[in-house]
Write an enzyme that holds these catalytic residues in place. Structure first.
Site, PDB file in Angstrom:
ATOM      1  N   PHE A 153      10.152 -13.521   7.984  1.00  0.00           N
ATOM      2  CA  PHE A 153       9.981 -14.966   8.189  1.00  0.00           C
ATOM      3  C   PHE A 153       9.371 -15.647   6.973  1.00  0.00           C
ATOM      4  CE2 PHE A 153       8.540 -12.505  12.006  1.00  0.00           C
ATOM      5  CZ  PHE A 153       9.803 -12.359  12.544  1.00  0.00           C
ATOM      6  N   CYS A 154       9.765 -15.215   5.779  1.00  0.00           N
ATOM      7  CA  CYS A 154       9.274 -15.849   4.537  1.00  0.00           C
ATOM      8  C   CYS A 154       7.768 -15.721   4.384  1.00  0.00           C
ATOM      9  CB  CYS A 154       9.630 -17.332   4.502  1.00  0.00           C
ATOM     10  SG  CYS A 154      11.186 -17.646   3.714  1.00  0.00           S
ATOM     11  N   ASN A 155       7.158 -14.779   5.075  1.00  0.00           N
ATOM     12  CA  ASN A 155       5.694 -14.653   5.024  1.00  0.00           C
ATOM     13  C   ASN A 155       5.335 -13.211   4.656  1.00  0.00           C
ATOM     14  OD1 ASN A 155       2.917 -14.673   5.567  1.00  0.00           O
ATOM     15  ND2 ASN A 155       3.170 -16.243   7.141  1.00  0.00           N
TER      16      ASN A 155
END
Ligand SMILES: *Cc1c(COP(=O)(O)O)cnc(C)c1O
Length: 625
Positions: free
Chosen positions: A427-429
């Site tokens: 999740f782009c994290n």
């Protein structure tokens, strides 16, 4: 599961939190009248993008079809309509965050990311500055690091351990612990000089809610960092100077918009589609006016310039905070649309939306935590649960009875077949992902080395998941959505004698009944295994299944002798090539021999290649021709 009794049970536990008792429409009416397009789709990716309602869009169309909106920079009466609506929109945004216009300004951007970039670009970095951010941060926040490092500033991630209570309490906690992870400076010449830090500006960034785990961060962090940096950073050389604080509210704003009258952050960023689904391509930076005065800008443009001379090095900026930041013509038609989104949110109230969505999330969490295989082993590992307050996000992975992980891709594919929209991966994290999955730098680097990229199918590497499954809820989510999801997990991943459908290592053959039944409209017509990514595959009538799909399917990649990974995109020749084995075949298993023999074929010029097995970590030298 019996729907009626299950719901009764749920309402007994969460009834006062679920639904919108004081709103004109209750949750079932909202769902039935405003989101007809969902049909039977169970949409559980509100952290990715939430949904707009029908009446919201009708109001937008009506407004655009009945008003003439001109460019707000023009002086015509039509431009006044735009100026007026933009001014109102700014006020609406500020009041949503409880921010006084005397203290804060609303800058429209193309999204949360653009707002973050703007802060990074204009921040008054110096070689005495520090950029500090929580491990749990979106890539769009991490990217600010590049501006900091390029100006010789220090950058570091911190692990934030909070005390037991999280919430809007008045007194900042003293049991907060920050553990620093330093990033190498680019410019070693810019090493901190003793006594020089007094007037340096530092930036601290954290999300109001982590978009990976749903963990909520304490807004008291703002005050703690601004006033007690020496204490919490244990007098590290990087703690001095003036701290400005940025909150990434892109995930948290739908249920807990930061309250800026109480917690005075310097910057808050978010995107509107995460709040009410429409419009996309629009976000905002809420900036404290005093902080805005510190920002430095290089570029001038239409919108930000009062006067410029084409052939002389001269320009004069416009005055005002918005005019300082907003380059070019803002997206005034999208801005005109946001009042119709706010109408719904303000009618339901964010506190009711928070209670509603978190009651559903709590139900899902409790259900998942309780799931056990027949052998007594728990099925789900949930992430971020240690913090006391969680947003409406549930992030997890699942194990088989033998303790091996189900790959998240497998979960996602089956969910899609079952009409459930969820999100998988990191999740782009990347910081939260590594932290919660327990991936070391070595794990991360070896995954990257093995060719793993954010969006690929390599969901398990070296026996560990490379990402997670995430379900997240929005104001229109229902108990029924949650129950369908829990049923889906039970039916597909919990192994018990009564549940023969559940996926376990087994073989599939034509026709495939289990999957065909799961999606009555879909038929399996052939099985093709592609052992080497982008190379020719072979067809079979029957083939073993593993957690990641077909056994050996895309298990190998081609890497050139210079280390470059070859794919069909990079070299269309790959698809037409065949391979010959160079290494000792005695080291290969019968199965490996079998599939490699299928792709040994014609002869031409030879290049040496190396096959890397993702799951077994084995190397095999091949001749590619
Ligand atoms: C979605 C999201 C972003 C990025 O927002 P964009 O709209 O893609 O610019 C940043 N941070 C968090 C926490 C998010 O959830």
């Amino acid at each position: 599961m019996n729907t009626e009794s299950e719901k009764e049970q749920f309402l007994k536990e969460f009834g006062s939190d679920y639904g919108y008792a004081n709103a004109p429409k209750n949750i079932d009416e909202i769902r039935a009248t405003e989101f007809k397009r969902l049909n039977d789709t169970v949409y559980l990716d509100h952290a990715g993008a939430t949904l707009y309602s029908e009446s919201q869009m009708e109001a937008v169309f009506k407004d655009l079809n009945s008003t003439v909106y001109g460019n707000p920079h023009s002086q015509s009466s039509c431009s006044l309509a735009s100026e007026d609506i933009v001014g109102k929109a700014r006020q609406q945004v500020l009041s949503f965050f409880n921010a006084s216009p005397r203290e804060y300004s609303c800058i429209f951007t193309s999204g949360a990311t653009a707002a973050l970039k703007l802060v990074g670009e204009t921040f008054p970095w110096s070689s005495n500055s520090s950029f500090m951010y929580s491990m749990e941060n979106h890539n769009s926040v991490l990217g600010i690091r590049e501006y900091a490092l390029s100006k010789g500033a220090a950058a570091f991630a911190v692990d934030i351990e909070e005390g037991t209570h999280v919430g809007e309490s008045e007194s900042p906690k003293s049991n907060l612990k920050l553990t620093q992870h330093h990033i190498q400076r680019r410019n070693e010449g810019g090493v901190l000089k003793e006594g020089m830090t007094g007037n340096a500006y530092n930036l601290f960034a954290f999300p109001s809610e982590c978009n990976f785990s749903g963990r909520k961060f304490d807004p008291n962090l703002i005050k703690i960092i601004k006033e007690e940096s020496e204490r919490v950073l244990e007098s590290s050389q990087y703690c001095r100077g003036c701290w400005l604080v940025l909150i990434d509210a892109a995930k948290g704003c739908a249920t807990n918009p930061p309250n800026l009258s109480k917690f005075k952050a310097d910057f808050v960023v978010f995107s509107f589609y995460k709040l009410f689904g429409y419009p996309t391509g629009l976000g905002a930076l809420i900036v404290r006016n005093d902080a805005a005065k510190l920002m430095k800008k290089t570029y001038f443009s239409g919108g930000t310039v009062a006067a410029a001379i084409a052939d002389v090095d001269f320009f004069k900026r416009r005055e005002g905070v918005e005019e300082f930041f907003e380059d070019g013509t803002i997206s005034f038609l999208s801005i005109a649309a946001i009042q119709h989104g706010f109408k719904i949110i303000n009618m339901l109230t964010t506190s009711s939306i928070f209670r509603h969505t978190t009651s559903i999330a709590a139900y899902v969490r409790n259900k998942l935590l309780a799931l056990k295989h027949e052998n007594g082993e728990f099925v789900c590992t949930l992430y971020g649960l240690l913090s006391s307050e969680m947003g409406p996000t549930v992030s997890f992975n699942m194990k088989r009875p033998d303790g091996t992980w189900y790959g998240y891709r497998e979960v996602e594919k089956l969910a899609t077949l079952a009409g459930i929209q969820l999100r998988t991966g990191c999740f782009c994290n990347p910081g939260a992902c590594a932290k919660y999955l327990g991936l070391s730098h070595l794990d991360l680097l070896s995954n990257i080395e093995a060719g793993h990229v954010c969006w690929d199918d390599r969901d398990i590497l070296h026996g560990k998941p490379t990402g997670a499954v995430r379900v997240s809820f929005g104001y229109m989510s229902t108990f029924e959505d949650a129950m369908k999801f829990v049923n889906f997990v039970e039916n597909n991943f919990v192994i018990s004698s009564s549940n023969r459908c559940a996926l376990q290592p087994r073989s599939i053959s034509l026709p495939v009944e289990g999957i065909a039944k799961a999606a009555a409209r879909h038929f399996l017509t052939s099985i093709t295994v592609y052992p080497i990514k982008s190379c020719a595959g072979f067809s079979v009538d029957q083939w073993p299944l593993t957690s990641t799909g077909l056994l050996h399917d895309r298990e190998w990649i081609l890497k050139s002798t210079t280390g470059e990974i070859l794919t069909q995109k990079k070299s269309h020749l790959v698809a037409r090539r065949n391979c010959r084995l160079n290494s000792n075949p005695a080291h290969l298993s019968l199965k490996e021999m079998k599939w490699i023999s299928k792709i040994i074929d014609m002869k031409s010029e030879v290049t040496t290649m190396r096959l890397i097995s993702g799951s077994a970590g084995r190397l095999i030298d091949l001749a590619l021709y």
